[in-house]
Motif scaffolding. Structure first.
Motif, mmCIF file in Angstrom:
data_model
loop_
_atom_site.group_PDB
_atom_site.id
_atom_site.type_symbol
_atom_site.label_atom_id
_atom_site.label_comp_id
_atom_site.label_asym_id
_atom_site.label_seq_id
_atom_site.Cartn_x
_atom_site.Cartn_y
_atom_site.Cartn_z
ATOM 1 N N HIS A 16 0.721 -1.338 -0.001
ATOM 2 C CA HIS A 16 -0.069 -0.013 -0.057
ATOM 3 C C HIS A 16 0.860 1.118 0.019
ATOM 4 N N THR A 17 1.812 1.303 0.833
ATOM 5 C CA THR A 17 2.748 2.359 0.996
ATOM 6 C C THR A 17 3.553 2.580 -0.341
ATOM 7 N N SER A 132 8.501 8.407 8.120
ATOM 8 C CA SER A 132 7.085 8.144 7.649
ATOM 9 C C SER A 132 6.084 9.020 8.526
ATOM 10 N N THR A 167 -2.326 -2.640 7.516
ATOM 11 C CA THR A 167 -1.773 -3.258 6.221
ATOM 12 C C THR A 167 -1.300 -4.759 7.043
ATOM 13 N N ARG A 260 -8.486 2.867 3.324
ATOM 14 C CA ARG A 260 -7.269 3.434 4.185
ATOM 15 C C ARG A 260 -7.067 4.677 4.435
ATOM 16 N N TRP A 288 -1.437 7.252 5.546
ATOM 17 C CA TRP A 288 -0.662 6.620 4.783
ATOM 18 C C TRP A 288 -0.186 7.442 3.538
#
Length: 339
Positions: A16-17, A132, A167, A260, A288
């Motif tokens: 996903h990231t 992040s 996730t 998400r 995210w």
């Protein structure tokens, strides 16, 4: 004949990231290499995006080294970093490839600082672990809030998060972090290792959130990264207790990208010093995307030389002027900054 700039490699690109990072880089005209361990998924994604795929397994140092040697920057998005971190970071350090990762695990972040500082300085690689949402944004915000302060007694980084959908990698990381008994903390000006009894505290978020019950300390990287550039005697991160009480937070591995993105968050920093204190916050939606934007902004700066001249391992707040960096993320829609 003009030379083509080296691409930016994304390890864990099909997660996903990784997909968010790839899409953002491509939207800015940056060439990318999509890397990871799932050959079929990478090839499908490469066909979809018109990019190049590179199969690189953690047990194959040669494939990781080849990846690092082909890129200007390597963004590592595939957790848990307790498993994936060292092989990828080592390849980048030895190849002289700039490196950024999305790690939340403080033990991995500490390992990168302790293990790859000299190799990175030798090869000229700049390595920024923990850049992040969790960890990276808190580190930058702590730097912005405390700019010019002296005699700081305590820095608290408080996360208020709702609607978080994990996730598979995030879920595995969370299970590992909460099972750890050897926690990293920073108190009395010293980085410490050992069991720390979790407690509930109330943090005074500004309106409209207001006071919230928090889990403290939460095992995020700020205890490792913030003291590197903020002269505080104590650094602690905490997270709203309500975050883990919400439905679906622990069974959302199959959630789609749109679901998400439905996160609401505020990250607040409170700095207390002998002669008063300061506070600041960032607030937004989709943690995210905020994390992906942070690593992309850093990678593009590293790729074009807008970073410290010497190689080595740095926290986000060491590598870049904190408030200007946050303001760029604000203009990109990551969050709203209040200082």
């Amino acid at each position: 004949m003009a030379m083509t700039a080296p691409p930016i490699a994304i390890y864990g690109a099909n997660g996903h990231t990784g997909r968010l990072v790839a899409a953002e880089l491509l939207s800015r005209g940056q060439e990318v290499v999509l890397a990871g361990r799932d050959d079929a998924a990478l090839r499908a994604m490469a066909g979809e995006l018109g990019s190049r795929a590179h199969l690189a397994r953690l047990d194959d140092p040669a494939s990781l080294r080849a990846l690092a040697e082909s890129a200007a920057v390597l963004i590592h998005c595939a957790g848990p970093f307790s498993v994936t971190g060292a092989p990828v970071a080592s390849a980048a350090a030895e190849a002289g490839c700039h490196y950024i990762d999305h790690a939340v695990e403080p033990h991995h972040v500490k390992h990168v600082f302790e293990t790859y500082q000299e190799p990175a300085r030798r090869t000229g690689a700049i390595m920024i672990p923990g850049l992040s949402f969790y960890g990276g944004v808190g580190d930058l915000l702590a730097g912005a809030v405390t700019e010019g302060m002296t005699g700081i007694d305590r820095v608290t980084v408080a996360y208020a998060v709702s609607g978080w959908r994990m996730t598979t990698g995030a879920l595995n990381t969370a299970r590992q972090l909460f099972a750890e008994t050897e926690r990293i903390s920073f108190s009395d000006g010293v980085l410490r290792m050992g069991y720390v009894e979790p407690r509930n505290v109330v943090f005074p978020f500004p309106p409209p959130i207001g006071p919230r019950t928090m889990i403290a300390p939460i095992p995020f990287p700020e205890a490792v990264t913030v003291p590197r550039h903020v002269p505080a005697r104590e650094v602690e991160a905490m997270l709203t207790a309500r975050t883990f009480e919400e439905e679906r937070v622990f069974d959302s591995e199959d959630a789609d990208a749109e679901t998400r993105a439905q996160t609401d968050f505020t990250v607040a920093v409170q700095a207390i010093a002998e002669h008063g204190g300061r506070a600041g916050q960032v607030s937004g939606h989709d943690l995210w995307r905020a994390g992906a934007l942070a690593s992309v902004e850093a990678a593009l700066r590293l790729a074009c030389g807008e970073a410290p001249a010497k190689g080595g391992v740095l926290s986000a707040g060491e590598a870049f002027p904190a408030e200007p960096f946050l303001r760029v993320l604000e203009r990109r829609g990551a969050f709203t900054v209040t200082l």
